[in-house]
Design a protein around this motif. Sequence first.
Motif, short mmCIF file in Angstrom:
data_model
loop_
_atom_site.label_atom_id
_atom_site.label_comp_id
_atom_site.label_asym_id
_atom_site.label_seq_id
_atom_site.Cartn_x
_atom_site.Cartn_y
_atom_site.Cartn_z
N UNK A 1 75.63 38.85 13.11
CA UNK A 1 76.37 39.60 14.13
C UNK A 1 77.72 38.95 14.45
N UNK A 2 77.73 37.61 14.52
CA UNK A 2 79.02 36.93 14.77
C UNK A 2 80.00 37.20 13.63
N UNK A 3 79.47 37.31 12.43
CA UNK A 3 80.33 37.65 11.29
C UNK A 3 80.85 39.08 11.42
N UNK A 4 80.00 39.98 11.94
CA UNK A 4 80.46 41.36 12.21
C UNK A 4 81.57 41.34 13.27
N UNK A 5 81.40 40.50 14.28
CA UNK A 5 82.43 40.42 15.32
C UNK A 5 83.74 39.89 14.74
N UNK A 6 83.63 38.98 13.79
CA UNK A 6 84.82 38.44 13.12
C UNK A 6 85.55 39.55 12.35
N UNK A 7 84.77 40.42 11.69
CA UNK A 7 85.36 41.55 10.97
C UNK A 7 86.00 42.52 11.96
N UNK A 8 85.31 42.77 13.07
CA UNK A 8 85.84 43.67 14.09
C UNK A 8 87.14 43.13 14.68
N UNK A 9 87.22 41.82 14.87
CA UNK A 9 88.43 41.21 15.44
C UNK A 9 89.61 41.35 14.48
N UNK A 10 89.34 41.26 13.19
CA UNK A 10 90.42 41.32 12.20
C UNK A 10 91.05 39.95 11.98
N UNK A 11 91.91 39.86 10.98
CA UNK A 11 92.42 38.56 10.55
C UNK A 11 93.37 37.92 11.56
N UNK A 12 93.95 38.75 12.46
CA UNK A 12 94.82 38.15 13.48
C UNK A 12 94.22 38.34 14.88
N UNK A 13 92.90 38.49 14.90
CA UNK A 13 92.22 38.80 16.15
C UNK A 13 91.60 37.60 16.84
N UNK A 14 90.96 37.89 17.98
CA UNK A 14 90.38 36.86 18.83
C UNK A 14 88.98 37.26 19.27
N UNK A 15 88.24 36.27 19.75
CA UNK A 15 86.92 36.51 20.34
C UNK A 15 86.84 35.76 21.66
N UNK A 16 86.42 36.47 22.71
CA UNK A 16 86.12 35.85 24.00
C UNK A 16 84.66 36.15 24.28
N UNK A 17 83.83 35.10 24.30
CA UNK A 17 82.37 35.32 24.31
C UNK A 17 81.70 34.37 25.30
N UNK A 18 80.70 34.89 26.00
CA UNK A 18 79.94 34.10 26.95
C UNK A 18 78.63 33.64 26.34
N UNK A 19 78.27 32.38 26.61
CA UNK A 19 77.00 31.85 26.10
C UNK A 19 76.31 31.07 27.22
#
Length: 323
Positions: free
Chosen positions: A178-196
């Motif tokens: 799923x984190x890899x899916x989020x990486x694809x969704x963000x795109x190559x110039x994208x970001x992730x803000x995630x709570x853990x």
Amino acid sequence: MQPRQLLPNLTFLDLYPPAADAAREVLSSLSAATPHLDPKYFYDEQGSALFDAITRTPEYYPTRTETGLLHEHAQAMARALDTELTIVEPGAGGCEKARILLDQWQPRGYMPLEISRECLLDATRQLAPRYPQVQFQAVCADYSQALTVPIDHQALPRLVFFPGSTIGNFEPAARRAFLTDLRRLAGDDGFLLIGADLQKSPARLHQAYNDSAGHTAAFNLNILAHLNRRLDCGFDLDAFEHQAFYNEEQQRVEMHLHCHRDQHVHIAGEPLTLSAGTRVHTENSYKFSVEAFSRELVTAGFQPLSCWLDDEALFSVHLARAA
Ligand code: AVJ
């Protein structure tokens, strides 16, 4: 399917899964060696309201802790991002946390994905007029099935927002995927803000999932009420009991529904029996260390930028960019 224009700055795309698909999925997971249900079935209109009630209990610390971190550090986050972007939020619920970012970041767009249609429509119809500069693209969808949402390629760069420690619902292998899916969704110039959510004393965790007002128990049982409403299964809710505990070895809180009376139900046209003594596993909520979670982000193709914790180190918010 085409998005519908609901307001000048709000479109709505309905990809709500057909009931027949849900029925087959539920039948197969309840017939498995360990009967279980996907936690996404918690969230119909009532389930979303019950989850809201949980977040206001004194015992359930994650929501107020994370919200505090977002308020406190939104400006620092904006400086680290230093670009105009579109926020994409899988599982946005009532979009409460996104409001903090909408207030402090002036993004160009906001795309919430949410399985509870009522919840999504109510929230975005209220929000869009308050942020006329922001393009709202609401998508009703089961994001666990398909993160292949129709992404507007003009709306770059994207920041994927995945708060709430919902990432803790995935088992380790599925989490990696799923984190890899989020990486694809963000795109190559994208970001992730995630709570853990972080590891802490089992007693504190136990309380958070066994609140004294009983909202967590009602939320857990509502999964069956939802299936009764949606698929006409015929579960007797009185035959089930809420159980939640911390599994130290697996570093996760588990929720179950313990069945103490034989249940004969119908799902997808098939009869199904749950015998007294059966336990239906309804949720895992993994708890993390900052170091291990950061490593998982790296494995998924992200470069961690910053991580914010509260004073008690109850909860963590991670900002990463595509590596
Ligand atoms: C929304 C998945 C993060 O695991 O803490 C709250 C859901 N379940 N109480 C969590 C939940 C029971 C929650 N997440």
